[in-house]
Design a protein around this motif. Structure first.
Motif, PDB file in Angstrom:
ATOM      1  N   LEU A 133      40.349  39.917  32.570  1.00 52.06           N
ATOM      2  CA  LEU A 133      40.405  40.393  33.949  1.00 52.06           C
ATOM      3  C   LEU A 133      41.643  41.249  34.177  1.00 52.06           C
ATOM      4  CD1 LEU A 133      39.090  40.315  36.749  1.00 52.06           C
ATOM      5  CD2 LEU A 133      40.364  38.205  37.207  1.00 52.06           C
ATOM      6  N   GLU A 134      42.760  40.866  33.603  1.00 51.55           N
ATOM      7  CA  GLU A 134      43.987  41.649  33.750  1.00 51.55           C
ATOM      8  C   GLU A 134      43.810  43.061  33.206  1.00 51.55           C
ATOM      9  OE1 GLU A 134      46.886  39.287  31.775  1.00 51.55           O
ATOM     10  OE2 GLU A 134      46.940  37.750  33.338  1.00 51.55           O
ATOM     11  N   THR A 135      43.045  43.200  32.129  1.00 51.80           N
ATOM     12  CA  THR A 135      42.774  44.529  31.572  1.00 51.80           C
ATOM     13  C   THR A 135      41.984  45.379  32.557  1.00 51.80           C
ATOM     14  OG1 THR A 135      42.777  43.625  29.323  1.00 51.80           O
ATOM     15  CG2 THR A 135      41.745  45.774  29.637  1.00 51.80           C
ATOM     16  N   LEU A 136      40.983  44.804  33.182  1.00 51.78           N
ATOM     17  CA  LEU A 136      40.212  45.538  34.182  1.00 51.78           C
ATOM     18  C   LEU A 136      41.084  45.925  35.371  1.00 51.78           C
ATOM     19  CD1 LEU A 136      36.875  43.477  34.188  1.00 51.78           C
ATOM     20  CD2 LEU A 136      37.226  45.768  33.234  1.00 51.78           C
ATOM     21  N   ILE A 137      41.894  44.995  35.846  1.00 48.47           N
ATOM     22  CA  ILE A 137      42.759  45.268  36.994  1.00 48.47           C
ATOM     23  C   ILE A 137      43.715  46.413  36.684  1.00 48.47           C
ATOM     24  CG2 ILE A 137      44.617  44.303  38.415  1.00 48.47           C
ATOM     25  CD1 ILE A 137      43.211  41.581  38.171  1.00 48.47           C
ATOM     26  N   SER A 138      44.177  46.509  35.437  1.00 51.29           N
ATOM     27  CA  SER A 138      45.114  47.564  35.058  1.00 51.29           C
ATOM     28  C   SER A 138      44.507  48.954  35.183  1.00 51.29           C
ATOM     29  CB  SER A 138      45.608  47.338  33.623  1.00 51.29           C
ATOM     30  OG  SER A 138      44.605  47.649  32.670  1.00 51.29           O
ATOM     31  N   GLU A 139      43.185  49.034  35.271  1.00 50.59           N
ATOM     32  CA  GLU A 139      42.500  50.315  35.442  1.00 50.59           C
ATOM     33  C   GLU A 139      42.082  50.571  36.888  1.00 50.59           C
ATOM     34  OE1 GLU A 139      40.561  51.540  31.173  1.00 50.59           O
ATOM     35  OE2 GLU A 139      39.224  51.019  32.805  1.00 50.59           O
ATOM     36  N   GLY A 140      42.655  49.863  37.818  1.00 47.63           N
ATOM     37  CA  GLY A 140      42.320  50.100  39.217  1.00 47.63           C
ATOM     38  C   GLY A 140      41.092  49.375  39.700  1.00 47.63           C
ATOM     39  N   VAL A 141      40.638  48.365  38.952  1.00 47.75           N
ATOM     40  CA  VAL A 141      39.482  47.573  39.367  1.00 47.75           C
ATOM     41  C   VAL A 141      39.948  46.499  40.346  1.00 47.75           C
ATOM     42  CG1 VAL A 141      37.698  45.952  38.601  1.00 47.75           C
ATOM     43  CG2 VAL A 141      38.179  48.014  37.267  1.00 47.75           C
ATOM     44  N   THR A 142      39.278  46.406  41.478  1.00 43.99           N
ATOM     45  CA  THR A 142      39.640  45.421  42.497  1.00 43.99           C
ATOM     46  C   THR A 142      38.517  44.444  42.810  1.00 43.99           C
ATOM     47  OG1 THR A 142      38.972  46.949  44.261  1.00 43.99           O
ATOM     48  CG2 THR A 142      41.287  47.001  43.593  1.00 43.99           C
ATOM     49  N   THR A 143      37.328  44.698  42.265  1.00 45.13           N
ATOM     50  CA  THR A 143      36.181  43.804  42.468  1.00 45.13           C
ATOM     51  C   THR A 143      35.418  43.671  41.157  1.00 45.13           C
ATOM     52  OG1 THR A 143      35.954  44.437  44.792  1.00 45.13           O
ATOM     53  CG2 THR A 143      34.054  43.396  43.762  1.00 45.13           C
ATOM     54  N   VAL A 144      35.078  42.444  40.779  1.00 44.89           N
ATOM     55  CA  VAL A 144      34.371  42.197  39.525  1.00 44.89           C
ATOM     56  C   VAL A 144      33.258  41.185  39.762  1.00 44.89           C
ATOM     57  CG1 VAL A 144      34.560  41.395  37.133  1.00 44.89           C
ATOM     58  CG2 VAL A 144      36.473  42.626  38.184  1.00 44.89           C
ATOM     59  N   GLU A 145      32.073  41.501  39.290  1.00 46.37           N
ATOM     60  CA  GLU A 145      30.987  40.527  39.263  1.00 46.37           C
ATOM     61  C   GLU A 145      31.052  39.794  37.927  1.00 46.37           C
ATOM     62  OE1 GLU A 145      26.459  39.787  38.332  1.00 46.37           O
ATOM     63  OE2 GLU A 145      28.113  40.592  37.167  1.00 46.37           O
ATOM     64  N   ILE A 146      30.932  38.465  37.971  1.00 43.13           N
ATOM     65  CA  ILE A 146      30.955  37.656  36.748  1.00 43.13           C
ATOM     66  C   ILE A 146      29.699  36.792  36.694  1.00 43.13           C
ATOM     67  CG2 ILE A 146      32.161  35.867  35.449  1.00 43.13           C
ATOM     68  CD1 ILE A 146      34.758  36.772  36.695  1.00 43.13           C
ATOM     69  N   LYS A 147      28.974  36.892  35.593  1.00 44.45           N
ATOM     70  CA  LYS A 147      27.764  36.100  35.398  1.00 44.45           C
ATOM     71  C   LYS A 147      28.056  34.888  34.524  1.00 44.45           C
ATOM     72  CE  LYS A 147      25.038  40.393  35.322  1.00 44.45           C
ATOM     73  NZ  LYS A 147      24.488  40.343  36.679  1.00 44.45           N
ATOM     74  N   SER A 148      27.327  33.824  34.773  1.00 45.90           N
ATOM     75  CA  SER A 148      27.319  32.714  33.828  1.00 45.90           C
ATOM     76  C   SER A 148      26.296  33.068  32.750  1.00 45.90           C
ATOM     77  CB  SER A 148      26.977  31.411  34.550  1.00 45.90           C
ATOM     78  OG  SER A 148      25.645  31.443  35.038  1.00 45.90           O
ATOM     79  N   GLY A 149      25.784  32.069  32.028  1.00 44.97           N
ATOM     80  CA  GLY A 149      24.719  32.373  31.071  1.00 44.97           C
ATOM     81  C   GLY A 149      25.036  32.063  29.630  1.00 44.97           C
ATOM     82  N   TYR A 150      26.257  31.554  29.346  1.00 46.78           N
ATOM     83  CA  TYR A 150      26.583  31.131  27.990  1.00 46.78           C
ATOM     84  C   TYR A 150      26.747  29.611  27.910  1.00 46.78           C
ATOM     85  CZ  TYR A 150      27.223  35.996  26.725  1.00 46.78           C
ATOM     86  OH  TYR A 150      27.013  37.331  26.479  1.00 46.78           O
ATOM     87  N   GLY A 151      26.207  28.933  28.907  1.00 42.01           N
ATOM     88  CA  GLY A 151      26.200  27.476  28.880  1.00 42.01           C
ATOM     89  C   GLY A 151      24.819  26.960  28.561  1.00 42.01           C
ATOM     90  N   LEU A 152      23.837  27.443  29.351  1.00 39.87           N
ATOM     91  CA  LEU A 152      22.430  27.084  29.176  1.00 39.87           C
ATOM     92  C   LEU A 152      22.189  25.579  29.297  1.00 39.87           C
ATOM     93  CD1 LEU A 152      21.409  29.548  26.301  1.00 39.87           C
ATOM     94  CD2 LEU A 152      21.651  29.985  28.757  1.00 39.87           C
ATOM     95  N   ASP A 153      23.133  24.895  29.920  1.00 45.93           N
ATOM     96  CA  ASP A 153      22.927  23.537  30.404  1.00 45.93           C
ATOM     97  C   ASP A 153      23.679  23.431  31.716  1.00 45.93           C
ATOM     98  OD1 ASP A 153      25.654  23.016  29.858  1.00 45.93           O
ATOM     99  OD2 ASP A 153      25.215  22.087  27.935  1.00 45.93           O
ATOM    100  N   LEU A 154      23.346  22.433  32.509  1.00 46.29           N
ATOM    101  CA  LEU A 154      23.911  22.353  33.851  1.00 46.29           C
ATOM    102  C   LEU A 154      25.431  22.245  33.834  1.00 46.29           C
ATOM    103  CD1 LEU A 154      23.614  22.171  36.893  1.00 46.29           C
ATOM    104  CD2 LEU A 154      23.169  19.717  36.650  1.00 46.29           C
TER     105      LEU A 154
END
Length: 405
Positions: A133-154
């Protein structure tokens, strides 16, 4: 003074005033919305003035931008930022001639990321994702969508979403979370796809909604993912629990998924290399955004281009995102994605910038709040030391200097 007259702005009208600044408001559909040598006034974190750089304007805090460019904060509207491990070894194996089957037999593929994510603690996932996230912020990013999907259990899916929420609390960035339980089939359900979809719909989505951990629900609708009917079942469950929908659609084949997500008033359909005209028409009618992911296109050496001109002709807004993930787009540069959108997809620099500002905000359902510099919107702003906004798409590998306002 009559009621219709207005007083000039005087001292303390604004909490903050940015003066001597060139503005690319991104408020128009056909240009950058440029104001040269302008000013932006901010009160209570909301944009209260956009216009000429008049000397009567004053504020508690005044920033002299010295001719720099002020743009909306950049938005990465499709990422898989939270996961354990990495898949660099698979990258090397492929380049040394290993097949997908060879890699799978060696314990690779998405299941390797699932295993690593399940084994990682919440704190370990938070620390690893924080660095990304810090890398994205360093490029002027102020909003990020984050998906789950690498758990595949509750348990692990909730763990990932809690990490996403914590990132939004601890970093100067807005996080929009998406539940992607229907990302792949876990080993426990290897021969029972419908049973896993039942788990997603009947247990996972209700739990996510109860804890208010996600804004949207996503599905990987593909010939190697989940079917049209299974995807619709997930959408019905999401809507039942008050969650919006979006979709991984038409990346490898045309499953009519983009049309389906439009039918459910979905925010976006993402990837879209194999998108049909029929689905484009549905997206245009329902206002569903086309989110293109040039990083995955590049990394997978795809040759089928998304139908850019057909999307333009239909008036479907196009967003651009990194699709950061360990398997098919290990990229953490929105600026590089803008360049790739231009060089690989033949989009214009204006379209690329719209794709990571106003159109990306639309893809997240927050364009009434951010994505452009307009009165009444949040002061989600970045100063850039550039000569023109098109420079952000032109350069790659050398980040222009940016400052969060």
């Amino acid at each position: 003074m009559s009621q219709t007259e207005t007083k000039p702005f005087t001292s303390l009208n604004f909490d903050k005033l940015i003066r001597n600044v060139n503005i690319a408001s991104m408020a128009a559909t056909n240009d950058y919305g440029m104001i040269e040598n302008g000013a932006v006034g901010i009160t209570d974190g909301i944009i209260a003035y956009v216009g000429e750089n008049e000397p009567l304007h004053d504020a508690k805090e005044i920033i002299d931008a010295q001719g720099k460019w002020l743009l909306p904060g950049l938005i990465d509207c499709h990422t898989h930022l939270v996961y354990g491990g990495n898949r660099a070894n698979e990258f090397e194996m492929r380049l040394n001639g290993a097949s997908y089957e060879d890699i799978a037999k060696a314990g690779g593929g998405i299941i390797s990321s699932v295993k690593a994510t399940r084994e990682a603690s919440e704190q370990e996932l938070y620390e690893a994702a924080g660095k990304r996230l810090e890398t994205l912020i360093s490029e002027g990013v102020t909003t990020v969508e984050i998906k789950s999907g690498y758990g595949l259990d509750l348990e692990t899916e909730l763990k990932m979403l809690r990490v996403a929420k914590k990132l939004g609390q601890q970093y100067p960035v807005r996080i929009k979370a998406t539940f992607l339980g229907a990302h792949a089939l876990p080993p426990e359900y290897k021969h029972n796809t419908d049973g896993y979809i039942d788990l997603v719909c009947n247990e996972m989505i209700p739990a996510v909604a109860q804890e208010q951990l996600a804004d949207c629900v996503d599905v990987f609708c593909e010939n190697i993912g989940f079917t049209y009917a299974q995807t619709e079942k997930v959408f019905i469950a999401a809507k039942k629990h008050g969650l919006q929908v979006k979709l991984h659609a038409e990346q490898l084949s045309d499953q009519n998924g983009a049309g389906l997500v439009a039918d459910y008033q979905g925010l976006s359909a993402d990837h879209l290399e194999y998108l049909s005209q029929a689905s484009i028409d549905k997206m245009a009618k329902q206002g569903t955004i086309a989110t293109l992911l040039p990083g995955a296109f590049y990394f997978l050496r795809e040759t089928k281009l998304p139908p850019i001109q057909a999307l333009r002709d239909a008036g479907v807004p196009i967003a651009i995102a990194t699709d950061h993930n360990p398997g098919t787009s290990p990229c953490l540069s929105v600026l590089l994605m803008m360049n790739m959108a231009c060089t690989l997809f033949k989009m214009t620099p204006l379209e690329a910038l719209q794709g990571v500002t106003i159109n990306a905000a639309k893809a997240l359902g927050i364009d009434s709040e951010i994505g452009s510099i307009e009165i009444g919107k949040q002061a989600d702003l970045v100063l850039w030391d550039i000569e023109h906004p098109n420079q952000l798409s032109y350069q790659f590998g050398a980040k222009p200097r940016s400052t969060l306002v």
